[in-house]
Design a protein around this motif. Structure first.
Motif, PDB file in Angstrom:
ATOM      1  N   HIS A 212       0.817  -1.214   0.000  1.00 18.46           N
ATOM      2  CA  HIS A 212       0.000   0.000   0.000  1.00 18.46           C
ATOM      3  C   HIS A 212       0.855   1.271   0.000  1.00 18.46           C
ATOM      4  CE1 HIS A 212      -3.100  -2.920   1.234  1.00 18.46           C
ATOM      5  NE2 HIS A 212      -3.975  -2.035   0.775  1.00 18.46           N
ATOM      6  N   GLY A 213       2.144   1.094  -0.324  1.00 22.76           N
ATOM      7  CA  GLY A 213       3.031   2.247  -0.430  1.00 22.76           C
ATOM      8  C   GLY A 213       3.538   2.780   0.897  1.00 22.76           C
ATOM      9  N   ARG A 214       3.439   1.978   1.950  1.00 12.73           N
ATOM     10  CA  ARG A 214       3.914   2.401   3.268  1.00 12.73           C
ATOM     11  C   ARG A 214       5.051   1.488   3.711  1.00 12.73           C
ATOM     12  NH1 ARG A 214      -2.007   3.753   6.078  1.00 12.73           N
ATOM     13  NH2 ARG A 214      -2.495   5.528   4.724  1.00 12.73           N
ATOM     14  N   GLY A 215       5.042   1.048   4.943  1.00 13.17           N
ATOM     15  CA  GLY A 215       6.068   0.119   5.410  1.00 13.17           C
ATOM     16  C   GLY A 215       7.331   0.761   5.929  1.00 13.17           C
ATOM     17  N   SER A 216       7.307   2.087   6.102  1.00 12.66           N
ATOM     18  CA  SER A 216       8.498   2.782   6.610  1.00 12.66           C
ATOM     19  C   SER A 216       8.512   2.765   8.130  1.00 12.66           C
ATOM     20  CB  SER A 216       8.505   4.229   6.108  1.00 12.66           C
ATOM     21  OG  SER A 216       9.570   4.956   6.689  1.00 12.66           O
ATOM     22  N   VAL A 217       9.708   2.718   8.702  1.00 14.67           N
ATOM     23  CA  VAL A 217       9.885   2.739  10.151  1.00 14.67           C
ATOM     24  C   VAL A 217      10.902   3.819  10.504  1.00 14.67           C
ATOM     25  CG1 VAL A 217      11.810   1.094  10.265  1.00 14.67           C
ATOM     26  CG2 VAL A 217      10.205   1.237  12.173  1.00 14.67           C
ATOM     27  N   HIS A 218      10.789   4.364  11.700  1.00 13.06           N
ATOM     28  CA  HIS A 218      11.741   5.397  12.123  1.00 13.06           C
ATOM     29  C   HIS A 218      13.141   4.803  12.249  1.00 13.06           C
ATOM     30  CE1 HIS A 218      13.397   8.851  14.250  1.00 13.06           C
ATOM     31  NE2 HIS A 218      13.871   8.014  15.158  1.00 13.06           N
ATOM     32  N   MET A 219      14.137   5.516  11.719  1.00 16.64           N
ATOM     33  CA  MET A 219      15.527   5.078  11.786  1.00 16.64           C
ATOM     34  C   MET A 219      16.285   5.922  12.805  1.00 16.64           C
ATOM     35  SD  MET A 219      15.865   2.555   9.644  1.00 16.64           S
ATOM     36  CE  MET A 219      17.611   2.461   9.242  1.00 16.64           C
TER      37      MET A 219
ATOM     38  N   LEU B   7      21.003   7.230  10.277  1.00 13.89           N
ATOM     39  CA  LEU B   7      21.011   6.040   9.428  1.00 13.89           C
ATOM     40  C   LEU B   7      20.063   6.161   8.247  1.00 13.89           C
ATOM     41  CD1 LEU B   7      21.226   3.166  12.065  1.00 13.89           C
ATOM     42  CD2 LEU B   7      23.032   4.049  10.589  1.00 13.89           C
ATOM     43  N   ALA B   8      19.034   7.002   8.369  1.00 10.29           N
ATOM     44  CA  ALA B   8      18.104   7.187   7.249  1.00 10.29           C
ATOM     45  C   ALA B   8      18.812   7.795   6.045  1.00 10.29           C
ATOM     46  CB  ALA B   8      16.941   8.074   7.691  1.00 10.29           C
ATOM     47  N   LYS B   9      19.799   8.658   6.310  1.00 10.07           N
ATOM     48  CA  LYS B   9      20.565   9.267   5.217  1.00 10.07           C
ATOM     49  C   LYS B   9      21.647   8.320   4.714  1.00 10.07           C
ATOM     50  CE  LYS B   9      19.795  14.046   6.717  1.00 10.07           C
ATOM     51  NZ  LYS B   9      20.449  15.327   7.154  1.00 10.07           N
ATOM     52  N   LYS B  10      22.227   7.585   5.625  1.00 11.30           N
ATOM     53  CA  LYS B  10      23.313   6.663   5.250  1.00 11.30           C
ATOM     54  C   LYS B  10      22.775   5.484   4.456  1.00 11.30           C
ATOM     55  CE  LYS B  10      27.286   4.258   7.245  1.00 11.30           C
ATOM     56  NZ  LYS B  10      28.003   3.924   8.518  1.00 11.30           N
ATOM     57  N   PHE B  11      21.595   4.991   4.867  1.00  7.06           N
ATOM     58  CA  PHE B  11      20.954   3.872   4.175  1.00  7.06           C
ATOM     59  C   PHE B  11      19.530   4.296   3.785  1.00  7.06           C
ATOM     60  CE2 PHE B  11      23.758   2.039   7.518  1.00  7.06           C
ATOM     61  CZ  PHE B  11      24.733   1.501   6.679  1.00  7.06           C
TER      62      PHE B  11
END
Length: 329
Positions: free
Chosen positions: A206-213, A217-221
């Motif tokens: 549904h275009g979601r599935g993101s979790v807080h990093m 780390l969100a920028k690194k990966f």
């Protein structure tokens, strides 16, 4: 509660509380500590009719602390927390060193507390009165000695089935450690993770599935936030919108839900003790010592920096040189 206006005092035009938050993050304090400290500074400013802290000194700090202790009956731990928050403001943001001797008080010492400990039968009785996924969460806290937030923040990558261990990253004090994964819960945990994965795959569809990093780390990966290994072991049933970037994400289960469930289960089990999530960590440590494990091993599993902290569990042991039998018996 009325919220005070945020005064400014930076040449760059940054508001005081923004500077304060920035200083806390530079010291890598936890988000929970940041939130608590900021709230105490808000209350300190509000108590003094929104005066800028730079215009105040030791006498105003003393007045605020006295108000908390006398009028609001603040505990010694709360008093120490407020003192730390205010001293951090003056030292790290305003660059003013308050002379603590002028404050007219010293940090209060907390009295020794004997932790509430469950017997093995009591712990099992409470667990039997719980439903998934809370039952599994309590089994992990009791079987592995995790703190409440350490359990809630577990991610898929932290469960090492092959080596029968749980990896705790960035625990209290910023340290990492490993602790045993109970063999008895492995089948239930695998089944739970299979259901969790199905939820995650549905979110992705549904275009979601993101979790807080954590950290940067969100920028690194860039794509790691949607990968399976970074998902929470115990995800929430609803989504939230991240204030930092506006992305809708699935967080972990909220701590109040687990706290409430444990209280209800203890009542159903007719346990006449004050039972909290931390009670299971206390019981984990005590039962290991009763089983003959040395205190240094228990210290390492709990993640205590000082063995003196671990020593509190020796007070509830009914064996050893310090065990005293009542003369009535």
């Amino acid at each position: 509660m009325q919220t005070p206006q945020k005064p400014t005092s930076s040449p760059q035009g940054k508001k005081l509380l923004d500077q304060y938050k920035e200083a806390i993050r530079l010291k890598q304090y936890s988000p929970r500590t940041e939130k608590t400290y900021v709230e105490w500074i808000r209350q300190y400013i509000l108590f003094h009719n929104k005066r800028h802290p730079k215009e105040m000194a030791a006498s105003e700090v003393k007045q605020f602390i006295t108000h908390l202790v006398v009028d609001r009956k603040a505990s010694a731990s709360t008093q120490n927390q407020v003192i730390s928050a205010i001293l951090f403001l003056y030292r790290n943001v305003l660059h003013i060193e308050l002379d603590q001797t002028d404050l007219g008080f010293i940090r209060p010492k907390r009295g020794k507390r004997v932790p509430t400990v469950l017997s093995k039968n009591e712990a099992k009785a409470i667990i039997q009165n719980m439903i998934p996924p809370y039952k599994l969460m309590v089994q992990i806290m009791y079987g592995s000695g995790l703190r409440l937030m350490e359990c809630l923040r577990l991610r898929i990558k932290d469960i090492d089935f092959e080596n029968h261990r749980i990896l705790v990253y960035d625990g209290k004090g910023g340290d990492d450690r490993q602790t045993p994964l109970p063999d008895s819960i492995i089948p239930a945990l695998r089944e739970h993770l299979a259901k969790t994965r199905a939820i995650h795959e549905k979110d992705l569809a549904h275009g979601r599935g993101s979790v807080h990093m954590p950290y940067a780390l969100a920028k690194k990966f860039p794509n790691a936030d949607k990968s399976w290994i970074w998902q929470y072991v115990f995800p929430a049933t609803t989504f939230f919108t991240d204030k930092e970037d506006g992305v809708m994400r699935r967080h972990h289960i909220h701590e109040t839900a687990l706290q409430r469930t444990i209280k209800q289960a203890a009542t159903l089990a007719k346990i006449e003790k004050r039972v909290t999530p931390h009670t299971f960590r206390h019981s984990f440590a005590t039962h290991l010592l009763q089983a003959g494990y040395d205190i240094r091993t228990v210290q390492e599993l709990l993640g205590h920096k000082d063995v003196k902290t671990t020593m509190i569990y020796t007070h509830v042991l009914q064996r050893g040189a310090n065990a005293v039998k009542s003369p009535l018996d």
